[in-house]
Design an enzyme around this catalytic site. Structure first.
Site, PDB file in Angstrom:
ATOM      1  N   ASP A   7      -5.297  -6.170  -4.142  1.00 36.34           N
ATOM      2  CA  ASP A   7      -5.255  -4.751  -3.819  1.00 36.34           C
ATOM      3  C   ASP A   7      -3.825  -4.396  -3.437  1.00 36.34           C
ATOM      4  O   ASP A   7      -3.058  -5.267  -2.986  1.00 36.34           O
ATOM      5  CB  ASP A   7      -6.204  -4.427  -2.666  1.00 36.34           C
ATOM      6  CG  ASP A   7      -6.262  -2.934  -2.382  1.00 36.34           C
ATOM      7  OD1 ASP A   7      -6.631  -2.171  -3.280  1.00 36.34           O
ATOM      8  OD2 ASP A   7      -5.914  -2.530  -1.249  1.00 36.34           O
ATOM      9  N   GLU A   9      -1.200  -1.204  -1.579  1.00 37.93           N
ATOM     10  CA  GLU A   9      -1.023   0.053  -0.869  1.00 37.93           C
ATOM     11  C   GLU A   9       0.292   0.649  -1.341  1.00 37.93           C
ATOM     12  O   GLU A   9       1.242  -0.093  -1.637  1.00 37.93           O
ATOM     13  CB  GLU A   9      -1.019  -0.147   0.646  1.00 37.93           C
ATOM     14  CG  GLU A   9      -2.325  -0.715   1.208  1.00 37.93           C
ATOM     15  CD  GLU A   9      -3.543   0.168   0.957  1.00 37.93           C
ATOM     16  OE1 GLU A   9      -3.361   1.391   0.768  1.00 37.93           O
ATOM     17  OE2 GLU A   9      -4.661  -0.362   0.924  1.00 37.93           O
ATOM     18  N   HIS A  57      -3.123   4.248   5.052  1.00 36.59           N
ATOM     19  CA  HIS A  57      -2.910   2.820   5.351  1.00 36.59           C
ATOM     20  C   HIS A  57      -2.174   2.550   6.659  1.00 36.59           C
ATOM     21  O   HIS A  57      -2.098   1.391   7.087  1.00 36.59           O
ATOM     22  CB  HIS A  57      -2.189   2.125   4.189  1.00 36.59           C
ATOM     23  CG  HIS A  57      -0.964   2.842   3.695  1.00 36.59           C
ATOM     24  ND1 HIS A  57       0.103   3.165   4.491  1.00 36.59           N
ATOM     25  CD2 HIS A  57      -0.665   3.294   2.442  1.00 36.59           C
ATOM     26  CE1 HIS A  57       1.035   3.775   3.764  1.00 36.59           C
ATOM     27  NE2 HIS A  57       0.581   3.876   2.517  1.00 36.59           N
ATOM     28  N   HIS A 150      -7.034   1.416   5.501  1.00 37.43           N
ATOM     29  CA  HIS A 150      -6.870   0.594   4.308  1.00 37.43           C
ATOM     30  C   HIS A 150      -5.789  -0.462   4.565  1.00 37.43           C
ATOM     31  O   HIS A 150      -4.766  -0.185   5.197  1.00 37.43           O
ATOM     32  CB  HIS A 150      -6.446   1.448   3.112  1.00 37.43           C
ATOM     33  CG  HIS A 150      -7.545   2.317   2.595  1.00 37.43           C
ATOM     34  ND1 HIS A 150      -8.022   2.227   1.308  1.00 37.43           N
ATOM     35  CD2 HIS A 150      -8.267   3.291   3.193  1.00 37.43           C
ATOM     36  CE1 HIS A 150      -8.985   3.123   1.133  1.00 37.43           C
ATOM     37  NE2 HIS A 150      -9.149   3.779   2.261  1.00 37.43           N
ATOM     38  N   ASP A 155      -8.737  -5.322   2.153  1.00 32.31           N
ATOM     39  CA  ASP A 155      -9.523  -4.739   1.070  1.00 32.31           C
ATOM     40  C   ASP A 155      -9.767  -5.742  -0.053  1.00 32.31           C
ATOM     41  O   ASP A 155     -10.833  -5.734  -0.685  1.00 32.31           O
ATOM     42  CB  ASP A 155      -8.820  -3.499   0.518  1.00 32.31           C
ATOM     43  CG  ASP A 155      -8.936  -2.308   1.471  1.00 32.31           C
ATOM     44  OD1 ASP A 155      -9.540  -2.464   2.540  1.00 32.31           O
ATOM     45  OD2 ASP A 155      -8.411  -1.230   1.139  1.00 32.31           O
TER      46      ASP A 155
END
Length: 229
Positions: A7, A9, A57, A150, A155
């Site tokens: 994942d 960000e 985030h 997040h 995640d």
């Protein structure tokens, strides 16, 4: 089979408009079981952090200002992911940012042939239902109580559990033969042996004449027996 669930960000939604990747989290799986090996890194995006993105985030420009540039640690990431398939939720988004950073660093991009999109899998399995990561965690009972904002690694860890459930649950990872110890596989074969049993004479089960006589005497002592009516 080795797979990497990952994942990212970012500072926004579109790398073509100058948005950059600020965090990468990867979880290694072998035969759909997490091995415990992970990769995690923050990156200096060389630009400001929009308030909307920071609200998602929690990564501020000040926090990221002393973090390495992607190109400075790209080799570590590429070494970790190797040539394994890459699993992500809405994978085209994450692939877009990863490949954008690789292009900026002057490195070869990752082939889209390696992309596994869990959103596409979820839509096929649950048509018409909500298929966000939060919704899938709720559907499959994956604990996300520690997910306040997040985070790329967090995640990825949640998605690894969801991914297994989307493909049918833990039973798909039961590769018992592949995981068997080498010494067990090399154990010598023991030839079967024919066992010869000693045959014994059957035991007598018929009452003797003496036993029958004692039984008749006993029956004479019973008053008004049912069988005599």
């Amino acid at each position: 089979m080795r797979e990497i669930v990952f994942d990212t960000e970012t500072t926004g939604f579109d790398p073509k408009n100058g948005d950059r990747m600020v965090e990468m989290g990867c979880v290694e799986m072998v035969n759909r079981v997490e091995t415990g090996a992970t990769y995690h890194a923050y990156y200096n995006p060389e630009r400001d952090m929009p308030a909307a993105a920071e609200g998602v985030h929690g990564l501020s420009g000040a926090f990221l200002s002393d973090k390495p540039l992607f190109r400075d640690t790209a080799a570590e990431l590429l070494d970790f992911i190797g040539d394994a398939p890459l699993v992500a939720h809405n994978a085209s988004f994450d692939f877009g940012f990863l490949n954008n950073e690789l292009e900026i660093a002057g490195l070869a991009t990752v082939s889209l042939d390696r992309m596994v999109d869990t959103v596409a899998i979820a839509r096929k399995k649950h048509p018409g239902a909500k298929n966000s990561l939060d919704a899938l965690c709720s559907r499959y009972g994956v604990d996300r109580s520690h997910r306040i904002k997040h985070g790329a690694l967090l995640d990825a860890e949640l998605l690894a559990q969801v991914y297994v459930e989307l493909l049918g649950g833990r039973q798909i990872g039961l590769e018992l033969a592949a995981d068997a110890p080498a010494e067990a596989a090399e154990a010598p074969i023991v030839q079967s042996q024919v066992l010869r049993k000693t045959v014994r004479e059957p035991r007598p089960h018929i009452a003797s004449a003496e036993e029958m006589a004692r039984h008749q005497e006993f029956l004479k002592q019973i008053q008004s027996p049912l069988w005599g009516s």
